[in-house]
Design a protein around this motif. Structure first.
Motif, PDB file in Angstrom:
ATOM      1  N   VAL A  31       0.856  -1.180   0.000  1.00 55.40           N
ATOM      2  CA  VAL A  31       0.000   0.000   0.000  1.00 55.40           C
ATOM      3  C   VAL A  31       0.897   1.238   0.000  1.00 55.40           C
ATOM      4  CG1 VAL A  31      -1.794   1.260   1.247  1.00 55.40           C
ATOM      5  CG2 VAL A  31      -1.783  -1.244   1.264  1.00 55.40           C
ATOM      6  N   HIS A  60      -0.553  -1.051  -4.671  1.00 53.34           N
ATOM      7  CA  HIS A  60      -1.531   0.030  -4.686  1.00 53.34           C
ATOM      8  C   HIS A  60      -0.819   1.261  -5.220  1.00 53.34           C
ATOM      9  CE1 HIS A  60      -3.481   3.548  -2.605  1.00 53.34           C
ATOM     10  NE2 HIS A  60      -4.449   3.073  -3.347  1.00 53.34           N
ATOM     11  N   THR A  96      -7.679   1.104  -2.737  1.00 60.19           N
ATOM     12  CA  THR A  96      -7.609   0.036  -1.734  1.00 60.19           C
ATOM     13  C   THR A  96      -8.887  -0.798  -1.753  1.00 60.19           C
ATOM     14  OG1 THR A  96      -8.356   1.631  -0.067  1.00 60.19           O
ATOM     15  CG2 THR A  96      -5.984   1.201  -0.213  1.00 60.19           C
ATOM     16  N   MET A  99      -8.303  -3.484  -4.143  1.00 61.88           N
ATOM     17  CA  MET A  99      -7.426  -4.502  -3.545  1.00 61.88           C
ATOM     18  C   MET A  99      -8.224  -5.416  -2.627  1.00 61.88           C
ATOM     19  SD  MET A  99      -4.035  -2.350  -2.505  1.00 61.88           S
ATOM     20  CE  MET A  99      -2.877  -3.699  -2.390  1.00 61.88           C
TER      21      MET A  99
END
Length: 117
Positions: A31, A60, A96, A99
């Motif tokens: 991330v 990300h 996110t 994800m």
């Protein structure tokens, strides 16, 4: 069985090998994959790829960085050795939420600036 690995002094290949023997289908989320996230996530991806592991590293990426990496992949030049993740092997998400829509992650590597927390 739990494997403990010291990051200090351990090569990425050694870390990847230690974890891939316990969980061959490990999922890792990176991330905040800017310069630091792309480097460390890329090292993990490269190490697992060379081991032939089924481990998936998901990045990300935001904005123009996402567009560039999806189109061109990730190239890292380092005194520890250069490597490349081609665009067809790169697993990148813009949000996110995107994800989180897949299976759960085993590791989450946060590479955010403190002002983003």
């Amino acid at each position: 069985m739990t494997t403990y690995v010291s990051w200090l002094g351990a090569s990425f290949a050694a870390v990847a090998a230690a974890f891939s023997t316990n969980a061959p289908e490990t999922r890792i989320a990176v991330v905040g994959a800017g310069a630091v996230g792309c480097y460390y996530g890329g090292r993990l991806h490269d190490s697992y790829d060379r081991l032939g592991s089924e481990t998936e590293v998901v990045f990300h990426l935001r904005g123009e960085h996402y567009d560039h990496c999806v189109a061109n992949g990730i190239d890292v030049k380092s005194y520890n050795g250069d490597f490349r993740i081609s665009a067809d092997k790169l697993r990148a998400c813009k949000t996110t939420e995107e994800m989180a829509s897949g299976a759960a992650f085993d590791w989450v590597v946060c590479c955010l600036k403190s002002t983003s927390l």
